[in-house]
Design an enzyme around this catalytic site. Structure first.
Site, PDB file in Angstrom:
ATOM      1  N   GLY A 243       0.790  -1.224   0.000  1.00  0.00           N
ATOM      2  CA  GLY A 243       0.000   0.000   0.000  1.00  0.00           C
ATOM      3  C   GLY A 243       0.820   1.269   0.000  1.00  0.00           C
TER       4      GLY A 243
ATOM      5  CD  GLN B 184      -7.744  -1.405   7.486  1.00  0.00           C
ATOM      6  OE1 GLN B 184      -7.987  -2.577   7.786  1.00  0.00           O
ATOM      7  NE2 GLN B 184      -6.542  -0.874   7.649  1.00  0.00           N
TER       8      GLN B 184
ATOM      9  CB  CYS C 185       1.684   3.171   9.970  1.00  0.00           C
ATOM     10  SG  CYS C 185       1.436   1.786   8.845  1.00  0.00           S
TER      11      CYS C 185
ATOM     12  CG  HIS D 211      -0.138  -6.598   5.000  1.00  0.00           C
ATOM     13  ND1 HIS D 211      -0.364  -6.168   6.279  1.00  0.00           N
ATOM     14  CD2 HIS D 211       0.073  -5.483   4.266  1.00  0.00           C
ATOM     15  CE1 HIS D 211      -0.287  -4.855   6.329  1.00  0.00           C
ATOM     16  NE2 HIS D 211      -0.021  -4.408   5.121  1.00  0.00           N
TER      17      HIS D 211
ATOM     18  CG  ASN E 174      -5.653   3.722   8.831  1.00  0.00           C
ATOM     19  OD1 ASN E 174      -6.009   4.728   8.226  1.00  0.00           O
ATOM     20  ND2 ASN E 174      -4.644   3.731   9.679  1.00  0.00           N
TER      21      ASN E 174
ATOM     22  CB  THR F 149      13.560  -9.804 -10.267  1.00  0.00           C
ATOM     23  OG1 THR F 149      14.697  -9.436 -11.057  1.00  0.00           O
ATOM     24  CG2 THR F 149      13.163 -11.239 -10.582  1.00  0.00           C
TER      25      THR F 149
END
Length: 382
Positions: free
Chosen positions: A72, A182, A328, A204, A152, A240
């Site tokens: 995100g 969220q 966070c 996640h 969130n 990659t």
């Protein structure tokens, strides 16, 4: 020893067992570089292309409109910074809200230092902005609007479709971005109906692996890459590809699509159960944010007279994980900017709020046990 109870799914989710199994198998058998032309590369490319189709279909987009990212934060940064840089010759005005995730607010602050004019729309007492607020803030210099789908911290859901319509009615070339990290998994998302040009998602939050997400980028926007190097993602995101994580993301999305309606009902029932149990235990509380327009898996509880940090520590000691803000910002001593936006900086709710959030493995028994422990601790602290 009692089993620990995890009620902080808004921060992150454990992976589905099927995701772990799928990724483990991929780590053993699918190691080729998807840019290589030999059989090992072609095998990885096939999985990459299949995953892109599944991810795109989950939001009614085209496969070539999906840019795979690390999650995100990268998706938000790319959407905001690269849109601003690309379209700055047309204007330097950007609109957002004062309750966005830091992955949006920090890029906005970065752009402010580079001469962009940012309008931070205030939210109402329910944590929402209106389409009318956005329409009033639009100017001929506006090039980007970024407003989160669901908050969130308090779970308030923004009227994204109405906002998108008002933006495009004013001027069709204004880019509209929404951070849906969220909301993805519990809300129906159709990028066509929403009139969004850019949309951020992380795996996640829905039982997938960390370190993988995507940015939906509507055909015609053609953002330059935030990460430069090789020509992966049709020259839009170098590096990659992490094929095992991408395969795990696909599996999580397939589970999400199948279970979305039932899970949404489950979370609403768990939220109702929690509040009923607290009420029966004579715990005084107030719900922060909107009770009507809300994400079903998040409940932000203002508990008058109860120090949230003390409560969360004692819950942790009892084996119950909740949050006193977004993950966070948990290491930040500053108060929650979301609660400040709702109440003002001196309101007691800022230090007397916990966030409880449900997810793929939450059960009624866990919620009942958590409610009983919360009530026990609250009564001991008041």
């Amino acid at each position: 020893m009692k089993k620990a109870i995890y009620l902080d799914y808004a921060a992150t989710s454990p992976m589905y067992p099927e995701v772990v199994e799928t990724m483990s198998e991929a780590m053993h058998s699918t190691f080729g570089n998807a840019s290589s032309t030999h059989q090992f590369g072609r095998k990885s490319r096939g999985y990459l292309d299949e995953a892109r189709i599944i991810l795109a279909s989950s939001i009614h987009a085209k496969p070539n409109e999906i840019i795979l990212t690390s999650g995100g934060s990268e998706s938000d940064n790319m959407a905001i910074i690269k849109t601003a840089e690309k379209f700055q010759s047309s204007g330097k005005h950007i609109i957002t809200t004062n309750v966005e995730h830091q992955a949006v607010l920090k890029p906005m602050q970065y752009l402010e230092k580079r001469g962009f004019n940012i309008t931070y729309l205030p939210v109402d007492q329910n944590g929402r902005v209106t389409a009318e607020q956005v329409a009033t803030a639009l100017t001929e210099e506006t090039i980007l609007v970024s407003i989160m789908f669901g908050n969130n911290e308090v779970g308030s859901v923004m009227p994204i479709a109405e906002i998108g319509e008002s933006i495009k009615s004013f001027r069709s070339d204004i880019v509209f971005h929404t951070d849906a990290v969220q909301a993805y998994g519990s809300q129906e998302i159709d990028v066509q109906a929403l009139n969004v040009d850019l949309l951020s998602v992380a795996a996640h939050k829905i039982g997938g692996p960390k370190g993988i997400g995507f940015l939906y980028c509507r055909t015609g926007i053609d953002l330059p890459g935030l990460i430069l190097g090789g020509e992966q993602e049709t020259k839009r995101r170098a590096g990659t590809e992490n094929i095992p994580a991408i395969i795990g993301f696909q599996k999580a999305v397939e589970k999400m699509v199948t279970e979305k309606e039932s899970k949404q009902n489950d979370y609403l029932q768990l939220k109702r159960l929690l509040l009923e149990q607290l009420a029966e235990s004579q715990v005084e509380y107030k719900i922060n944010g909107s009770e009507k327009y809300t994400l079903p898996h998040i409940v932000s509880l203002y508990l008058p007279g109860v120090d949230a940090e003390k409560l969360s520590i004692r819950l942790d000691l009892a084996g119950i994980a909740v949050s006193i803000g977004s993950a966070c910002t948990a290491g930040n001593v500053d108060p929650s900017h979301v609660l400040v936006a709702l109440y003002g900086k001196d309101h007691p709710a800022i230090s007397e709020t916990i966030r409880v959030s449900f997810g793929i493995a939450s059960t009624r028994k866990e919620v009942e046990q958590a409610a009983a422990e919360i009530a026990k601790i609250v009564h001991s602290l008041t």
